[in-house]
Write a protein that holds these residues in place. Structure first.
Motif, PDB file in Angstrom:
ATOM      1  N   ILE A  91       0.829  -1.217   0.000  1.00  0.00           N
ATOM      2  CA  ILE A  91       0.000   0.000   0.000  1.00  0.00           C
ATOM      3  C   ILE A  91       0.866   1.269   0.000  1.00  0.00           C
ATOM      4  O   ILE A  91       0.494   2.277  -0.615  1.00  0.00           O
ATOM      5  CB  ILE A  91      -0.998   0.012   1.190  1.00  0.00           C
ATOM      6  CG1 ILE A  91      -2.008   1.164   1.054  1.00  0.00           C
ATOM      7  CG2 ILE A  91      -0.288   0.132   2.514  1.00  0.00           C
ATOM      8  CD1 ILE A  91      -3.013   1.047  -0.036  1.00  0.00           C
ATOM      9  N   GLY A 131       5.593   1.597   8.730  1.00  0.00           N
ATOM     10  CA  GLY A 131       5.555   0.141   8.634  1.00  0.00           C
ATOM     11  C   GLY A 131       5.517  -0.544   9.974  1.00  0.00           C
ATOM     12  O   GLY A 131       4.968  -1.626  10.115  1.00  0.00           O
ATOM     13  N   PRO A 167       6.466   0.248  14.570  1.00  0.00           N
ATOM     14  CA  PRO A 167       6.946   1.238  15.529  1.00  0.00           C
ATOM     15  C   PRO A 167       8.451   1.447  15.325  1.00  0.00           C
ATOM     16  O   PRO A 167       9.187   0.484  15.100  1.00  0.00           O
ATOM     17  CB  PRO A 167       6.680   0.573  16.884  1.00  0.00           C
ATOM     18  CG  PRO A 167       5.612  -0.450  16.619  1.00  0.00           C
ATOM     19  CD  PRO A 167       5.853  -0.918  15.213  1.00  0.00           C
ATOM     20  N   ASP A 203       7.043  10.181  11.616  1.00  0.00           N
ATOM     21  CA  ASP A 203       6.734   8.766  11.850  1.00  0.00           C
ATOM     22  C   ASP A 203       5.248   8.601  11.561  1.00  0.00           C
ATOM     23  O   ASP A 203       4.402   9.053  12.323  1.00  0.00           O
ATOM     24  CB  ASP A 203       7.066   8.424  13.313  1.00  0.00           C
ATOM     25  CG  ASP A 203       6.618   7.028  13.708  1.00  0.00           C
ATOM     26  OD1 ASP A 203       6.128   6.264  12.850  1.00  0.00           O
ATOM     27  OD2 ASP A 203       6.766   6.692  14.903  1.00  0.00           O
ATOM     28  N   GLU A 259      -5.536  -0.801   5.109  1.00  0.00           N
ATOM     29  CA  GLU A 259      -6.958  -0.504   5.254  1.00  0.00           C
ATOM     30  C   GLU A 259      -7.241   0.990   5.320  1.00  0.00           C
ATOM     31  O   GLU A 259      -8.330   1.434   4.959  1.00  0.00           O
ATOM     32  CB  GLU A 259      -7.496  -1.162   6.537  1.00  0.00           C
ATOM     33  CG  GLU A 259      -7.534  -2.685   6.512  1.00  0.00           C
ATOM     34  CD  GLU A 259      -6.231  -3.343   6.978  1.00  0.00           C
ATOM     35  OE1 GLU A 259      -5.162  -2.684   6.895  1.00  0.00           O
ATOM     36  OE2 GLU A 259      -6.284  -4.494   7.426  1.00  0.00           O
ATOM     37  N   ASP A 309      -4.142  -2.502  16.589  1.00  0.00           N
ATOM     38  CA  ASP A 309      -2.886  -2.091  17.218  1.00  0.00           C
ATOM     39  C   ASP A 309      -3.116  -1.623  18.646  1.00  0.00           C
ATOM     40  O   ASP A 309      -4.134  -0.990  18.947  1.00  0.00           O
ATOM     41  CB  ASP A 309      -2.251  -0.935  16.430  1.00  0.00           C
ATOM     42  CG  ASP A 309      -1.580  -1.439  15.171  1.00  0.00           C
ATOM     43  OD1 ASP A 309      -0.467  -1.953  15.275  1.00  0.00           O
ATOM     44  OD2 ASP A 309      -2.198  -1.352  14.101  1.00  0.00           O
ATOM     45  N   LEU A 366       3.002  -7.152   7.480  1.00  0.00           N
ATOM     46  CA  LEU A 366       2.203  -7.962   8.388  1.00  0.00           C
ATOM     47  C   LEU A 366       2.071  -9.368   7.834  1.00  0.00           C
ATOM     48  O   LEU A 366       1.659  -9.558   6.696  1.00  0.00           O
ATOM     49  CB  LEU A 366       0.802  -7.375   8.523  1.00  0.00           C
ATOM     50  CG  LEU A 366       0.615  -6.203   9.463  1.00  0.00           C
ATOM     51  CD1 LEU A 366      -0.870  -5.983   9.699  1.00  0.00           C
ATOM     52  CD2 LEU A 366       1.322  -6.437  10.780  1.00  0.00           C
TER      53      LEU A 366
HETATM   54  C1  WT7 Z   1       0.368  -2.244  10.328  1.00  0.00           C
HETATM   55  C2  WT7 Z   1      -0.182  -2.076   8.946  1.00  0.00           C
HETATM   56  C3  WT7 Z   1       1.142   1.390   6.265  1.00  0.00           C
HETATM   57  C4  WT7 Z   1       1.974   0.849   5.238  1.00  0.00           C
HETATM   58  C5  WT7 Z   1       2.868  -0.265   5.621  1.00  0.00           C
HETATM   59  C6  WT7 Z   1       2.265  -1.404   6.392  1.00  0.00           C
HETATM   60  C7  WT7 Z   1       2.066  -1.278  11.596  1.00  0.00           C
HETATM   61  C8  WT7 Z   1       2.549   0.790  10.233  1.00  0.00           C
HETATM   62  C9  WT7 Z   1       3.434   2.092  11.726  1.00  0.00           C
HETATM   63  C10 WT7 Z   1       4.042   3.124  12.521  1.00  0.00           C
HETATM   64  C11 WT7 Z   1       3.818   1.706  14.370  1.00  0.00           C
HETATM   65  C12 WT7 Z   1       3.060   0.894  12.368  1.00  0.00           C
HETATM   66  C13 WT7 Z   1       0.787  -1.361  12.418  1.00  0.00           C
HETATM   67  C14 WT7 Z   1      -0.284  -1.373  11.355  1.00  0.00           C
HETATM   68  N1  WT7 Z   1       2.524   0.097  11.398  1.00  0.00           N
HETATM   69  N2  WT7 Z   1       3.097   1.991  10.421  1.00  0.00           N
HETATM   70  N3  WT7 Z   1       4.446   4.292  11.998  1.00  0.00           N
HETATM   71  N4  WT7 Z   1       4.215   2.868  13.836  1.00  0.00           N
HETATM   72  N5  WT7 Z   1       3.259   0.699  13.688  1.00  0.00           N
HETATM   73  O1  WT7 Z   1       0.948  -1.676   5.988  1.00  0.00           O
HETATM   74  O2  WT7 Z   1       0.932  -4.187   5.985  1.00  0.00           O
HETATM   75  O3  WT7 Z   1      -1.208  -2.846   6.207  1.00  0.00           O
HETATM   76  O4  WT7 Z   1       0.465  -2.965   8.086  1.00  0.00           O
HETATM   77  O5  WT7 Z   1       1.749  -1.871  10.339  1.00  0.00           O
HETATM   78  O6  WT7 Z   1       0.787  -2.552  13.136  1.00  0.00           O
HETATM   79  O7  WT7 Z   1      -1.506  -1.907  11.791  1.00  0.00           O
HETATM   80  P1  WT7 Z   1       0.240  -2.975   6.525  1.00  0.00           P
END
Ligand code: WT7
Length: 674
Positions: free
Chosen positions: A338, A415, A417, A439, A445, A528, A554
């Motif tokens: 995404i 992506g 934390p 960040d 979604e 989360d 994920l």
């Molecule tokens: C999950 C979503 C968004 C594009 C990449 C991943 C984690 C994403 C952060 C952040 C902490 C984060 C969460 C989220 N996540 N960005 N800045 N700080 N956690 O997309 O594969 O849909 O994963 O990535 O857990 O729910 P995705």
């Protein structure tokens, strides 16, 4: 320059001077408008774009509360537009035709090119006509399995232009994963390339795609056309250059080719017209489908719809990176995820930006590659993942210091934390101590950023995604669904929709409601954990479900487990996450073999092969250990909490009174690996 006081980095003054949003007061004012009158706010933002029918005044129509009926989200339902028109034609009309849309930087540093908005429009129109000539119509779904090359952007925008729905599958997925995605969306056409290099490694994409097409036909689905871009087999270098093993061309690659199905991209494009009237689409027509892991193991086809996604991609790209004309923007994500959809293709193009699109990897030909690119194109806004930062950190400052990086102003991460150490290294070393760090928290979604600082505006604390973007109302709930006002950990939730959020899961609206809207009725629950500190900043603490975040991707434990048990000697498997200094988390697997079968290094290799075959190379587990038995409750449920502790070598197991047979614990610790 910024300064550090009371745990905060103040906004960077150089960035503030030009920023779209310069102070927290200004942020609060705009945020307030976005929440109090979202229709007015987004109606105004929509004026940046061309609509055949401009959105009506009442934009949002939704139900978030499962107790009141089906959950649905609609935005600007009566409006009519085309996102490819807004990305391209509108820019050309506005005098940006000769502006570079993308600098393309190949895997090999000598391999590069660029494309202007006008040229991109011509290519997109040509390929739109190609798709039409193959019978692709509005609402048809088209699978795309390609490297990071310009044809990928052309393919996705051509789909959008004719109203077809693109389903992009990341090039690291296996034939089986690709096949499952083609089947789930019933795609008749797939677009791929002969192959791609990742550093010195050749990935034979076309052959994997052919295998997927074969698997589909075994499942009674006929892919009618497979279009292949000649990329690695195209001869474009002198003999002297081609002696280098990593380079295109790769003339001896044997392509599996079926003349009934297979077409070359360049043959189809040769006589295609550069004129193609866009298909005028309703706001709530589907733009794309993108699969993300689900906790049951079956990937979820997330659907994004046109107008809402368009406004969200544009607005978040503009504010989060403080984008201005003249910037050179570089997002390292692959378009197969995404981040690449929203922040390589749609967001930047909707804003008329000039971006770098990079085919290769950060460590090839050496650890300085990203900084060589930054200096070469004078990149001002840069976006990458914590895992990339940590793996570069491992090599120290020297590869970074080989380049100046003085053009950089804003550095984004996404992506997972980000640990404060990596945050500080990003700021101090990569950013020469003079850049704003953003960040950005979001998900497949959410379509785009939902929690993020704004550069030059938001004071930041390393490790916090700070505050909500415009239009977002987050809260933190306890197990009982009560809003937490102290700084205790709880569930991150959102109580109303925003334009860019997903609309449903393809073919399974019940699963959409079950996954995101039933835990706390009335709220969208992203999955989360979160803490809101005493100053109101949000800190994401990680997943609260069985999903594991490996290098910002994920993965579902259930999906890995079901790959492992396809091995004929395996009776049971359980997968947990284990902290990893580079990847954030890695996969740690416990495998029970059939009675009397010996656990050998050979079996470990075969098991890794199973995961590669069923999911893809990027999800191969780091650790696989033998478990003569798994720890279970008396009712037969696997106690993952115990397994997580074994994986971490943590002997403090907490309450294990519900465990059926405690004697397995000693064996599990004795068999630990890594
Ligand atoms: C999950 C979503 C968004 C594009 C990449 C991943 C984690 C994403 C952060 C952040 C902490 C984060 C969460 C989220 N996540 N960005 N800045 N700080 N956690 O997309 O594969 O849909 O994963 O990535 O857990 O729910 P995705």
């Amino acid at each position: 320059m910024d300064s550090y006081t009371d745990g905060y980095f103040s906004p960077n003054e150089d960035v503030t001077r030009v920023a779209h949003c310069k102070t927290m007061e200004e942020y609060k004012e705009i945020y307030g408008e976005s929440i109090n009158d979202p229709d007015k706010f987004w109606g105004n933002y929509a004026k940046n774009f061309y609509f055949k029918t401009f959105p009506d005044k009442n934009l949002f129509d939704y139900n978030f509360d499962i107790r009141k009926g089906d959950v649905y989200i609609k935005f600007a339902e009566d409006a009519i537009t085309n996102i490819s028109y807004n990305c391209l034609d509108l820019k050309v009309e506005n005098g940006l035709g000769d502006v570079v849309a993308f600098y393309w930087e190949g895997n090999d540093p000598l391999d590069c090119t660029s494309i202007t908005y006008k040229q991109l429009l011509d290519e997109v129109c040509k390929f739109s006509n190609v798709l039409k000539s193959l019978g692709v119509k509005k609402e048809d779904k088209v699978a795309i399995y390609m490297p990071m090359i310009l044809e990928l952007v052309v393919a996705m925008l051509a789909c959008a232009r004719i109203g077809a729905v693109h389903s992009i599958v990341f090039g690291g997925f296996s034939a089986e994963s690709l096949c499952n995605r083609i089947l789930d969306a019933s795609c008749d056409v797939i677009i791929t390339a002969d192959g791609m290099y990742r550093g010195t490694k050749l990935v034979k994409l076309k052959n994997i795609a052919s295998e997927a097409v074969k698997l589909c036909s075994e499942a009674n689905h006929k892919v009618t056309t497979c279009i292949t871009v000649k990329h690695v087999t195209a001869k474009s270098f002198s003999d002297e250059e081609t002696k280098r093993p990593s380079m295109r061309p790769c003339l001896d690659l044997q392509l599996s080719w079926n003349k009934d199905v297979d077409r070359w991209w360049h043959d189809l494009m040769a006589n295609a017209s550069t004129t193609c009237e866009p298909e005028w689409m309703k706001s709530e027509d589907t733009l794309f489908i993108l699969y993300t892991s689900g906790s049951t193991g079956k990937p979820k086809g997330i659907l994004h719809h046109i107008t809402g996604y368009m406004l969200w991609a544009s607005a978040t790209h503009k504010y989060t990176f403080d984008y201005h004309p003249g910037d050179v923007y570089f997002c390292t994500a692959d378009i197969g995820w995404i981040t690449g959809h929203t922040y390589v293709t749609y967001g930047p193009l909707l804003n008329g930006a000039t971006s770098v699109i990079f085919e290769g990897v950060p460590y090839f030909p050496d650890q300085s590659r990203l900084w060589a690119i930054v200096d070469k194109y004078q990149v001002s806004k840069f976006y990458t993942a914590p895992t990339a930062i940590r793996s570069l950190m491992k090599h120290g400052e020297e590869p970074v210091k080989k380049y100046k990086r003085t053009s950089l102003q804003v550095l984004g991460t996404v992506g997972e934390p980000i640990n404060p150490e990596a945050w500080l290294w990003y700021r101090n070393v990569i950013g020469n101590g003079k850049c704003s760090i953003v960040d950005t928290f979001w998900q497949t979604e959410t379509g785009g950023h939902v929690l993020t600082p704004l550069p030059g505006c938001t004071p930041t604390k390393p490790g916090s995604a700070t505050f909500p973007f415009f239009g977002i109302v987050p809260s933190v709930l306890s197990d009982e669904g009560k809003e937490i006002t102290s700084s205790d950990e709880g569930y991150l939730v959102f109580n109303k929709p925003w334009p860019g959020m997903m609309r449903t899961i393809h073919g399974d609206h019940k699963r959409f409601e079950g996954t995101y809207f039933t835990r706390f009725p009335g709220y969208y629950v992203p999955g989360d954990g979160c803490i809101r500190d005493k100053d109101g900043l949000f800190w994401i603490t990680g997943r609260i479900d069985d999903m594991i975040n490996v290098s910002g991707h994920l993965l579902s434990t259930a999906e890995v487990e079901s790959s492992l048990i396809t091995h004929h000697l395996v009776s049971e498997a359980a997968v947990v996450g284990r902290p990893d200094p580079i990847k954030g988390e890695c996969l740690y697997c416990f495998v029970t073999l059939l009675d009397g079968v010996e656990f050998t290094p050979g079996i470990v290799i075969e098991l890794k092969g199973k995961v590669r075959e069923h999911i893809g190379g990027f999800s191969i587990p780091d650790y696989i250990q033998s478990a003569p038995a798994l720890p279970k409750t008396r009712s037969g449920k696997i106690m993952r909490r115990v397994l997580r502790n074994v994986a971490r070598d943590n002997h403090d197991l907490g309450d294990i009174s519900t465990m059926a047979d405690e004697s397995v614990i000693g064996v599990l610790f004795a068999n630990r690996v890594g």
